[in-house]
Scaffold this active site. Structure first.
Site, PDB file in Angstrom:
ATOM      1  N   ASP A  17       0.842  -1.190   0.000  1.00 25.36           N
ATOM      2  CA  ASP A  17       0.000   0.000   0.000  1.00 25.36           C
ATOM      3  C   ASP A  17       0.885   1.250   0.000  1.00 25.36           C
ATOM      4  O   ASP A  17       1.608   1.506   0.957  1.00 25.36           O
ATOM      5  CB  ASP A  17      -0.886  -0.021   1.244  1.00 25.36           C
ATOM      6  CG  ASP A  17      -2.155   0.793   1.069  1.00 25.36           C
ATOM      7  OD1 ASP A  17      -2.080   1.850   0.431  1.00 25.36           O
ATOM      8  OD2 ASP A  17      -3.205   0.373   1.571  1.00 25.36           O
ATOM      9  N   ASP A  18       0.841   2.009  -1.076  1.00 34.76           N
ATOM     10  CA  ASP A  18       1.644   3.237  -1.205  1.00 34.76           C
ATOM     11  C   ASP A  18       3.144   2.947  -1.196  1.00 34.76           C
ATOM     12  O   ASP A  18       3.918   3.643  -0.540  1.00 34.76           O
ATOM     13  CB  ASP A  18       1.307   4.232  -0.089  1.00 34.76           C
ATOM     14  CG  ASP A  18      -0.005   4.936  -0.333  1.00 34.76           C
ATOM     15  OD1 ASP A  18      -0.622   4.689  -1.372  1.00 34.76           O
ATOM     16  OD2 ASP A  18      -0.413   5.753   0.520  1.00 34.76           O
ATOM     17  N   CYS A  56      -5.618   5.099  -3.417  1.00 37.18           N
ATOM     18  CA  CYS A  56      -5.516   3.695  -2.988  1.00 37.18           C
ATOM     19  C   CYS A  56      -6.674   2.850  -3.521  1.00 37.18           C
ATOM     20  O   CYS A  56      -6.475   1.837  -4.179  1.00 37.18           O
ATOM     21  CB  CYS A  56      -5.487   3.644  -1.467  1.00 37.18           C
ATOM     22  SG  CYS A  56      -6.061   2.112  -0.736  1.00 37.18           S
TER      23      CYS A  56
END
Length: 213
Positions: A17-18, A56
């Protein structure tokens, strides 16, 4: 994929995530990512791959539908007050593979909707900051699936920014010992000011990447 049988391959997708391409296999000499690097040595790395959305939730919908945001309709976050949703007529990976006989599961973070477009057989919202809980849920899914072909989507939260920093205090005992990074040693991207506060934040981000590894 035409039909499923014992000879068909299964797919495990572990999504960070990211996470920028900060890993040893991408030439970063400061970060320590031995497990990711080992996977890269046995597989394929992509040197020209780009995020199709800065959000996201929208990025997850892009991956699962194979469509751009303006086509599937989920422009932003599906959770909280935002409520963006994928168009009902869109087909997604778990739906297509399910029609072909594969069992599908999503463990950890979701942030895509509606469930009718993403018909995973198993939706397990385990604590996406806990390696122990994620691993337990993965083991349960694999045990229940047996020899059947599957698509398993595992989504930890790391290295996404958390309520405080990057969540290093959450389930810390599960990841000990974690490498620490000297703020003076982390590279600062050209679009950020080279200030100590930025370097400290990047050092926390690097640790979160190692935690994902």
């Amino acid at each position: 994929m035409a039909g499923m049988d014992a000879g068909r391959r299964s797919v495990l997708l572990i999504i960070a995530d990211d996470w920028s391409p900060i890993a040893g296999c991408y030439g970063d000499r400061v970060i320590r990512t031995p497990h990711i690097d080992a996977v890269a040595r046995r597989g394929v790395t992509f040197d020209h791959a780009y995020c199709t959305s800065p959000s996201c939730a929208a990025s997850r919908a892009n991956l699962l539908t194979g469509l751009y945001t303006h086509t599937h309709g989920q422009y932003g976050h599906s959770h909280g007050i935002h409520g963006f949703r994928t168009h009902e007529h869109v087909k997604s990976l778990p739906g297509v593979l399910g029609e072909a006989g594969a069992r599908s599961g999503c463990i950890g973070k979701t942030h895509f909707a509606p469930a009718s477009v993403y018909p995973f057989d198993v939706m397990d919202g385990s604590d996406s900051l806990s390696a122990k809980m994620l691993a337990g849920s993965v083991g349960k899914f694999l045990g229940e699936t047996g020899d059947r072909a599957f698509y398993l989507h595992v989504a930890p939260t790391f290295p996404h920014r958390h309520e405080v920093g990057y969540g290093a205090e959450e389930h810390a005992e599960e990841y000990a010992p974690l490498p620490t990074y000297d703020p003076a040693m982390v590279p600062v991207p050209g679009w950020l000011p080279d200030e100590i506060e930025v370097r400290r934040d990047l050092a926390g981000y690097y640790q979160a990447v190692s935690r994902f590894d």
